[in-house]
Design an enzyme around this catalytic site. Structure first.
Site, PDB file in Angstrom:
ATOM      1  CG  HIS A   7      21.650  11.278 -26.548  1.00 12.84           C
ATOM      2  ND1 HIS A   7      22.537  11.309 -27.982  1.00 12.84           N
ATOM      3  CD2 HIS A   7      20.526  11.324 -26.870  1.00 12.84           C
ATOM      4  CE1 HIS A   7      21.890  11.705 -29.186  1.00 12.84           C
ATOM      5  NE2 HIS A   7      20.747  11.763 -28.413  1.00 12.84           N
ATOM      6  CG  HIS A  78      12.894   0.849 -15.890  1.00  9.58           C
ATOM      7  ND1 HIS A  78      11.799  -0.070 -16.226  1.00  9.58           N
ATOM      8  CD2 HIS A  78      13.969   1.218 -15.433  1.00  9.58           C
ATOM      9  CE1 HIS A  78      13.288  -0.681 -16.316  1.00  9.58           C
ATOM     10  NE2 HIS A  78      14.396  -0.895 -15.356  1.00  9.58           N
ATOM     11  CD  GLU A 128      15.303  -0.994 -11.876  1.00 12.17           C
ATOM     12  OE1 GLU A 128      15.800  -0.919 -13.195  1.00 12.17           O
ATOM     13  OE2 GLU A 128      15.336  -1.566 -11.177  1.00 12.17           O
TER      14      GLU A 128
END
Ligand code: CO
Length: 137
Positions: A7, A78, A128
């Site tokens: 995770h 990101h 993104e």
């Protein structure tokens, strides 16, 4: 041995607002919330399909990653969500008030089209959106 990316954790000031973002705005599956007393937290988990790790490095010593490295020396940069219709998602999220770092998608890796949601729209996380080449209409 390492078997999977289990995770990614994002610290959020407004849990309900962040759950709504990932559930309704990004369309992920919400697996539920859990209080973890030992960590003094409430957690919310979302399932996503198998993913990849991307290492990014400046091409010619310039550009946004070079600026990032100058400021921070490296780090988690990101999250990227795959989409099958990036133009529709950009339009839909713009209508909800999301800010993007560019006006339109630009070329990404593997022939993809990508665009970045500004971190201030997502609790400080740069997100993104990427439409793979094979999904182009
Ligand atoms: Co990326």
């Amino acid at each position: 041995m390492i078997t999977a990316l289990d995770h990614i954790a994002i610290a959020v000031p407004d849990l309900e607002g962040a759950i709504a973002r990932f559930l309704e705005d990004f369309g992920l599956q919400h697996d539920g919330n859990e209080v973890v007393e030992a960590a003094q937290t409430t957690t919310a988990f979302f399932s996503v399909p198998a993913t990849h790790i991307e290492l990014v490095h400046p091409l010619d010593g310039a550009g946004p990653i070079a600026t990032y490295l100058d400021k921070r020396g490296g780090g988690l940069h990101h999250l990227c969500f795959r989409t099958d219709d990036i133009d529709a998602d950009v339009e839909r999220l713009r209508a909800k008030g999301y800010q993007f770092t560019s006006d339109a998608p630009t070329p990404g890796a593997h022939g993809s089209r990508v665009i970045f949601i500004h971190p201030k729209s997502c609790d400080g996380v740069l997100i993104e959106l990427s439409q793979p080449a094979e999904a182009h209409s």
